[in-house]
Write a protein that holds these residues in place. Sequence first.
Motif, PDB file in Angstrom:
ATOM      1  N   ARG A  91      13.945  -1.818  14.873  1.00 25.16           N
ATOM      2  CA  ARG A  91      13.296  -3.009  14.949  1.00 25.16           C
ATOM      3  C   ARG A  91      13.446  -3.692  16.086  1.00 25.16           C
ATOM      4  O   ARG A  91      12.343  -4.601  16.654  1.00 25.16           O
ATOM      5  N   LEU A  92      14.570  -3.662  16.831  1.00 22.82           N
ATOM      6  CA  LEU A  92      14.593  -4.620  18.070  1.00 22.82           C
ATOM      7  C   LEU A  92      13.743  -3.950  18.973  1.00 22.82           C
ATOM      8  O   LEU A  92      13.391  -4.718  19.786  1.00 22.82           O
ATOM      9  N   ALA A  93      13.701  -2.423  18.970  1.00 23.35           N
ATOM     10  CA  ALA A  93      12.702  -1.952  20.065  1.00 23.35           C
ATOM     11  C   ALA A  93      11.229  -2.365  19.890  1.00 23.35           C
ATOM     12  O   ALA A  93      10.633  -2.528  20.717  1.00 23.35           O
ATOM     13  N   TRP A  94      10.991  -2.384  18.431  1.00 24.54           N
ATOM     14  CA  TRP A  94       9.544  -2.861  17.915  1.00 24.54           C
ATOM     15  C   TRP A  94       9.362  -4.023  18.381  1.00 24.54           C
ATOM     16  O   TRP A  94       8.184  -4.452  19.014  1.00 24.54           O
ATOM     17  N   LEU A  95      10.448  -5.147  18.443  1.00 24.12           N
ATOM     18  CA  LEU A  95      10.004  -6.355  18.776  1.00 24.12           C
ATOM     19  C   LEU A  95       9.960  -6.425  20.179  1.00 24.12           C
ATOM     20  O   LEU A  95       8.972  -7.266  20.738  1.00 24.12           O
ATOM     21  N   GLY A  96      10.597  -5.854  20.930  1.00 26.72           N
ATOM     22  CA  GLY A  96      10.529  -5.943  22.510  1.00 26.72           C
ATOM     23  C   GLY A  96       9.241  -5.376  22.732  1.00 26.72           C
ATOM     24  O   GLY A  96       8.516  -5.968  23.697  1.00 26.72           O
ATOM     25  N   LEU A  97       8.715  -4.371  22.133  1.00 29.06           N
ATOM     26  CA  LEU A  97       7.471  -3.726  22.561  1.00 29.06           C
ATOM     27  C   LEU A  97       6.249  -4.747  22.095  1.00 29.06           C
ATOM     28  O   LEU A  97       5.301  -4.890  22.805  1.00 29.06           O
TER      29      LEU A  97
END
Length: 327
Positions: A91-97
Amino acid sequence: MTNLVFRHAGSGIGSGEAQRAPAIRLATCVGCASLAALAVLRPGVLPSAPVPVLTDTARVTGYAGVALFVGTLGFWLLVWPSGRSDRNLIRLAWLGLGLVALSGLVGVATTMVGAGFGAEAVPTASTLLFARPAIAMLARLVICAVALMWLRDLARGRGASGAVGVMLVLSLAMTVVAARPGHLEVPAIALTELHVLASAGWVGGLAALAVAVVPRPDPIVLHGILGSFSWLAIACVTTLALTGTAHALLHAGGFQPLITSAYGAALFAKLLAIAGMLGAATGSQAYVRRLQSRPAPVQLIALFIGAELALGAATLVLTAALARAAT
Protein backbone atom coordinates in the motif's frame (compact mmCIF):
# COMPACT_ATOMS: atom_id res chain seq x y z
CA MET A 1 -6.80 -36.58 -29.78
CA THR A 2 -7.61 -33.28 -31.50
CA ASN A 3 -8.36 -31.62 -28.17
CA LEU A 4 -5.03 -32.85 -26.84
CA VAL A 5 -3.17 -31.32 -29.81
CA PHE A 6 -4.94 -27.96 -29.38
CA ARG A 7 -4.33 -28.02 -25.63
CA HIS A 8 -0.63 -28.72 -26.19
CA ALA A 9 -0.38 -25.97 -28.80
CA GLY A 10 -2.14 -23.50 -26.52
CA SER A 11 0.18 -24.28 -23.64
CA GLY A 12 3.17 -23.77 -25.94
CA ILE A 13 1.89 -20.35 -26.97
CA GLY A 14 1.22 -19.41 -23.34
CA SER A 15 4.66 -20.51 -22.23
CA GLY A 16 6.25 -18.57 -25.09
CA GLU A 17 4.40 -15.42 -24.06
CA ALA A 18 5.41 -15.97 -20.44
CA GLN A 19 9.06 -16.27 -21.50
CA ARG A 20 8.89 -13.10 -23.59
CA ALA A 21 7.08 -11.04 -20.96
CA PRO A 22 10.16 -10.19 -18.80
CA ALA A 23 12.11 -9.11 -21.90
CA ILE A 24 9.20 -6.94 -23.05
CA ARG A 25 8.92 -5.29 -19.63
CA LEU A 26 12.67 -4.67 -19.49
CA ALA A 27 12.64 -3.17 -23.00
CA THR A 28 9.73 -0.94 -21.98
CA CYS A 29 11.69 0.19 -18.93
CA VAL A 30 14.72 0.99 -21.07
CA GLY A 31 12.39 3.12 -23.19
CA CYS A 32 11.18 4.92 -20.05
CA ALA A 33 14.77 5.55 -18.96
CA SER A 34 15.54 6.92 -22.43
CA LEU A 35 12.52 9.20 -22.20
CA ALA A 36 13.69 10.52 -18.82
CA ALA A 37 17.18 11.10 -20.23
CA LEU A 38 15.68 12.90 -23.23
CA ALA A 39 13.77 15.16 -20.82
CA VAL A 40 17.08 16.15 -19.20
CA LEU A 41 18.52 17.10 -22.58
CA ARG A 42 15.60 19.31 -23.58
CA PRO A 43 15.90 23.10 -23.10
CA GLY A 44 14.30 24.68 -20.06
CA VAL A 45 11.44 27.12 -20.63
CA LEU A 46 9.27 28.83 -18.02
CA PRO A 47 5.96 30.60 -18.73
CA SER A 48 6.19 34.34 -18.16
CA ALA A 49 3.91 34.15 -15.11
CA PRO A 50 3.98 30.62 -13.66
CA VAL A 51 1.62 29.74 -10.81
CA PRO A 52 3.75 29.38 -7.65
CA VAL A 53 1.14 27.39 -5.70
CA LEU A 54 0.75 24.78 -8.43
CA THR A 55 4.49 24.62 -9.01
CA ASP A 56 5.27 24.08 -5.34
CA THR A 57 2.46 21.53 -5.03
CA ALA A 58 3.86 19.54 -7.95
CA ARG A 59 7.34 19.64 -6.44
CA VAL A 60 6.39 18.59 -2.91
CA THR A 61 3.98 15.91 -4.13
CA GLY A 62 6.60 14.57 -6.53
CA TYR A 63 9.34 14.52 -3.88
CA ALA A 64 7.06 12.71 -1.42
CA GLY A 65 5.88 10.20 -4.03
CA VAL A 66 9.37 9.39 -5.27
CA ALA A 67 10.58 9.02 -1.67
CA LEU A 68 7.78 6.59 -0.78
CA PHE A 69 7.92 4.53 -3.98
CA VAL A 70 11.71 4.42 -4.38
CA GLY A 71 12.28 4.05 -0.64
CA THR A 72 9.86 1.12 -0.41
CA LEU A 73 11.51 -0.65 -3.34
CA GLY A 74 14.94 -0.09 -1.78
CA PHE A 75 13.62 -1.43 1.52
CA TRP A 76 12.37 -4.56 -0.27
CA LEU A 77 15.55 -5.16 -2.21
CA LEU A 78 18.21 -4.24 0.36
CA VAL A 79 16.71 -4.56 3.84
CA TRP A 80 13.70 -6.89 3.92
CA PRO A 81 13.39 -9.06 0.76
CA SER A 82 10.92 -11.38 2.48
CA GLY A 83 8.58 -8.44 3.10
CA ARG A 84 7.41 -8.21 -0.50
CA SER A 85 4.10 -9.83 0.44
CA ASP A 86 3.47 -7.40 3.31
CA ARG A 87 0.23 -5.57 2.55
CA ASN A 88 1.25 -2.38 4.32
CA LEU A 89 4.44 -2.10 2.27
CA ILE A 90 2.50 -2.71 -0.94
CA ARG A 91 0.00 0.00 0.00
CA LEU A 92 2.86 2.38 0.76
CA ALA A 93 4.37 1.75 -2.68
CA TRP A 94 0.96 2.30 -4.30
CA LEU A 95 0.57 5.57 -2.38
CA GLY A 96 3.99 6.74 -3.54
CA LEU A 97 3.22 5.87 -7.15
CA GLY A 98 -0.10 7.70 -6.95
CA LEU A 99 1.58 10.83 -5.59
CA VAL A 100 4.18 10.72 -8.37
CA ALA A 101 1.43 10.48 -11.00
CA LEU A 102 -0.48 13.32 -9.33
CA SER A 103 2.64 15.51 -9.39
CA GLY A 104 2.97 14.84 -13.11
CA LEU A 105 -0.62 15.89 -13.75
CA VAL A 106 -0.25 19.03 -11.62
CA GLY A 107 3.02 19.86 -13.37
CA VAL A 108 1.40 19.62 -16.81
CA ALA A 109 -1.55 21.70 -15.58
CA THR A 110 0.87 24.33 -14.32
CA THR A 111 2.42 24.56 -17.77
CA MET A 112 -0.95 24.91 -19.50
CA VAL A 113 -2.14 27.58 -17.04
CA GLY A 114 1.15 29.46 -17.31
CA ALA A 115 0.93 29.43 -21.10
CA GLY A 116 -2.22 31.54 -20.84
CA PHE A 117 -0.43 34.45 -19.15
CA GLY A 118 1.59 37.22 -20.67
CA ALA A 119 1.81 38.80 -24.06
CA GLU A 120 2.82 37.65 -27.52
CA ALA A 121 6.31 36.67 -26.43
CA VAL A 122 4.94 33.80 -24.31
CA PRO A 123 5.73 30.40 -25.86
CA THR A 124 2.81 28.32 -27.07
CA ALA A 125 1.49 25.41 -25.00
CA SER A 126 3.00 22.86 -27.40
CA THR A 127 6.42 24.51 -27.10
CA LEU A 128 6.20 24.45 -23.31
CA LEU A 129 5.04 20.82 -23.17
CA PHE A 130 8.12 19.61 -25.04
CA ALA A 131 10.57 21.64 -22.97
CA ARG A 132 11.63 21.27 -19.37
CA PRO A 133 10.06 21.05 -16.87
CA ALA A 134 6.81 20.00 -18.60
CA ILE A 135 8.37 17.16 -20.59
CA ALA A 136 9.74 15.73 -17.35
CA MET A 137 6.17 15.63 -16.01
CA LEU A 138 4.98 13.84 -19.15
CA ALA A 139 7.83 11.33 -18.82
CA ARG A 140 6.85 10.84 -15.17
CA LEU A 141 3.30 9.91 -16.20
CA VAL A 142 4.54 7.33 -18.74
CA ILE A 143 6.94 5.81 -16.20
CA CYS A 144 4.12 5.63 -13.65
CA ALA A 145 1.99 3.64 -16.10
CA VAL A 146 4.79 1.09 -16.54
CA ALA A 147 5.50 1.04 -12.79
CA LEU A 148 1.82 0.38 -12.11
CA MET A 149 1.92 -2.86 -14.14
CA TRP A 150 5.23 -3.90 -12.57
CA LEU A 151 3.99 -3.25 -9.04
CA ARG A 152 0.79 -5.17 -9.74
CA ASP A 153 2.84 -8.20 -10.80
CA LEU A 154 5.01 -7.86 -7.71
CA ALA A 155 1.98 -7.71 -5.41
CA ARG A 156 0.44 -10.79 -7.05
CA GLY A 157 3.67 -12.78 -6.91
CA ARG A 158 4.06 -13.02 -10.69
CA GLY A 159 7.84 -12.79 -10.67
CA ALA A 160 8.34 -9.06 -11.22
CA SER A 161 11.91 -8.51 -12.45
CA GLY A 162 14.32 -6.78 -10.10
CA ALA A 163 16.12 -5.26 -13.10
CA VAL A 164 12.87 -3.61 -14.19
CA GLY A 165 12.42 -2.22 -10.67
CA VAL A 166 15.93 -0.73 -10.69
CA MET A 167 15.29 0.89 -14.09
CA LEU A 168 12.03 2.39 -12.81
CA VAL A 169 13.80 3.81 -9.76
CA LEU A 170 16.56 5.41 -11.84
CA SER A 171 14.05 6.77 -14.36
CA LEU A 172 11.81 8.37 -11.74
CA ALA A 173 14.80 9.96 -10.05
CA MET A 174 15.87 11.35 -13.42
CA THR A 175 12.48 13.06 -13.85
CA VAL A 176 13.17 14.94 -10.60
CA VAL A 177 16.47 16.11 -12.10
CA ALA A 178 14.80 17.09 -15.38
CA ALA A 179 12.02 19.05 -13.65
CA ARG A 180 14.35 22.04 -13.18
CA PRO A 181 13.91 24.65 -15.92
CA GLY A 182 17.45 26.06 -15.87
CA HIS A 183 20.50 24.86 -17.77
CA LEU A 184 21.75 21.47 -16.53
CA GLU A 185 25.43 20.55 -16.53
CA VAL A 186 26.51 16.90 -16.49
CA PRO A 187 28.07 17.13 -12.97
CA ALA A 188 24.87 18.69 -11.62
CA ILE A 189 22.76 15.94 -13.23
CA ALA A 190 24.86 13.17 -11.67
CA LEU A 191 24.96 14.83 -8.24
CA THR A 192 21.21 15.48 -8.19
CA GLU A 193 20.41 11.91 -9.29
CA LEU A 194 22.48 10.48 -6.44
CA HIS A 195 21.01 13.02 -4.01
CA VAL A 196 17.43 12.08 -4.94
CA LEU A 197 18.14 8.34 -4.59
CA ALA A 198 19.85 8.80 -1.22
CA SER A 199 17.07 10.98 0.21
CA ALA A 200 14.42 8.54 -1.04
CA GLY A 201 16.29 5.60 0.46
CA TRP A 202 16.47 7.32 3.84
CA VAL A 203 13.03 8.95 4.12
CA GLY A 204 11.17 6.20 2.25
CA GLY A 205 12.94 3.52 4.28
CA LEU A 206 11.85 5.25 7.50
CA ALA A 207 8.26 5.31 6.23
CA ALA A 208 8.48 1.58 5.44
CA LEU A 209 9.75 0.87 8.96
CA ALA A 210 7.00 2.98 10.54
CA VAL A 211 4.16 1.53 8.46
CA ALA A 212 5.05 -2.13 8.05
CA VAL A 213 7.51 -3.18 10.76
CA VAL A 214 7.09 -1.12 13.95
CA PRO A 215 3.32 -1.87 14.36
CA ARG A 216 3.93 -5.65 14.42
CA PRO A 217 3.03 -7.20 17.79
CA ASP A 218 6.16 -9.34 17.76
CA PRO A 219 9.31 -7.14 17.82
CA ILE A 220 11.58 -9.94 16.55
CA VAL A 221 11.21 -8.81 12.90
CA LEU A 222 11.92 -5.19 13.87
CA HIS A 223 15.03 -6.11 15.82
CA GLY A 224 16.29 -8.24 12.93
CA ILE A 225 15.73 -5.48 10.36
CA LEU A 226 17.12 -2.50 12.29
CA GLY A 227 20.74 -3.54 11.81
CA SER A 228 20.34 -3.84 8.03
CA PHE A 229 18.51 -0.53 7.79
CA SER A 230 21.12 1.23 9.92
CA TRP A 231 23.90 0.66 7.41
CA LEU A 232 21.60 1.72 4.56
CA ALA A 233 20.70 4.93 6.42
CA ILE A 234 24.38 5.68 7.09
CA ALA A 235 25.20 5.19 3.39
CA CYS A 236 22.31 7.47 2.39
CA VAL A 237 23.27 10.20 4.85
CA THR A 238 26.90 10.11 3.69
CA THR A 239 25.80 10.36 0.05
CA LEU A 240 23.43 13.23 0.89
CA ALA A 241 26.18 15.17 2.65
CA LEU A 242 28.71 14.76 -0.17
CA THR A 243 26.36 15.35 -3.10
CA GLY A 244 24.47 18.18 -1.39
CA THR A 245 27.64 20.10 -0.54
CA ALA A 246 29.14 19.64 -4.00
CA HIS A 247 25.92 20.61 -5.77
CA ALA A 248 25.39 23.73 -3.62
CA LEU A 249 28.92 24.99 -4.26
CA LEU A 250 28.62 24.20 -7.97
CA HIS A 251 25.30 26.03 -8.28
CA ALA A 252 26.33 29.11 -6.27
CA GLY A 253 29.80 29.37 -7.81
CA GLY A 254 31.70 29.17 -4.54
CA PHE A 255 31.33 29.45 -0.77
CA GLN A 256 31.08 33.25 -0.54
CA PRO A 257 28.23 33.59 -3.10
CA LEU A 258 26.47 30.65 -1.41
CA ILE A 259 26.24 32.19 2.05
CA THR A 260 25.07 35.60 0.75
CA SER A 261 22.27 34.36 -1.55
CA ALA A 262 18.61 33.39 -1.08
CA TYR A 263 19.61 29.92 -2.26
CA GLY A 264 22.08 29.71 0.63
CA ALA A 265 19.40 30.76 3.14
CA ALA A 266 17.01 28.07 1.90
CA LEU A 267 19.85 25.55 2.01
CA PHE A 268 20.64 26.51 5.61
CA ALA A 269 17.00 25.91 6.63
CA LYS A 270 17.10 22.50 4.96
CA LEU A 271 20.36 21.66 6.74
CA LEU A 272 18.75 22.47 10.09
CA ALA A 273 15.96 19.97 9.38
CA ILE A 274 18.49 17.35 8.32
CA ALA A 275 20.48 17.99 11.50
CA GLY A 276 17.32 17.27 13.48
CA MET A 277 16.87 14.02 11.53
CA LEU A 278 20.44 13.05 12.35
CA GLY A 279 19.77 13.75 16.03
CA ALA A 280 16.78 11.41 15.98
CA ALA A 281 18.82 8.86 14.02
CA THR A 282 21.41 8.94 16.80
CA GLY A 283 18.68 7.84 19.18
CA SER A 284 17.80 5.00 16.83
CA GLN A 285 21.44 3.91 16.76
CA ALA A 286 21.50 3.93 20.57
CA TYR A 287 18.40 1.71 20.52
CA VAL A 288 20.14 -0.77 18.21
CA ARG A 289 23.22 -0.87 20.46
CA ARG A 290 21.02 -1.40 23.51
CA LEU A 291 19.44 -4.45 21.87
CA GLN A 292 22.84 -6.16 21.84
CA SER A 293 22.87 -6.33 25.65
CA ARG A 294 19.22 -6.29 26.77
CA PRO A 295 15.68 -5.85 25.40
CA ALA A 296 14.39 -2.35 24.77
CA PRO A 297 10.80 -1.07 24.48
CA VAL A 298 9.48 -0.76 20.93
CA GLN A 299 7.81 2.55 21.83
CA LEU A 300 11.27 4.12 22.10
CA ILE A 301 12.31 3.34 18.52
CA ALA A 302 8.83 4.34 17.31
CA LEU A 303 9.35 7.76 18.88
CA PHE A 304 12.72 8.24 17.16
CA ILE A 305 11.40 7.05 13.78
CA GLY A 306 8.36 9.34 14.09
CA ALA A 307 10.61 12.32 14.79
CA GLU A 308 12.81 11.48 11.80
CA LEU A 309 9.76 11.19 9.53
CA ALA A 310 8.30 14.51 10.69
CA LEU A 311 11.60 16.27 10.03
CA GLY A 312 11.90 14.40 6.73
CA ALA A 313 8.53 15.81 5.64
CA ALA A 314 9.76 19.29 6.55
CA THR A 315 12.90 18.63 4.51
CA LEU A 316 10.81 17.82 1.42
CA VAL A 317 8.97 21.14 1.74
CA LEU A 318 12.24 23.01 2.22
CA THR A 319 13.67 21.24 -0.84
CA ALA A 320 10.82 22.69 -2.89
CA ALA A 321 11.72 26.15 -1.52
CA LEU A 322 15.34 25.48 -2.42
CA ALA A 323 14.35 24.56 -5.98
CA ARG A 324 12.35 27.80 -6.28
CA ALA A 325 15.31 29.84 -5.01
CA ALA A 326 17.53 28.18 -7.63
CA THR A 327 15.40 29.42 -10.55
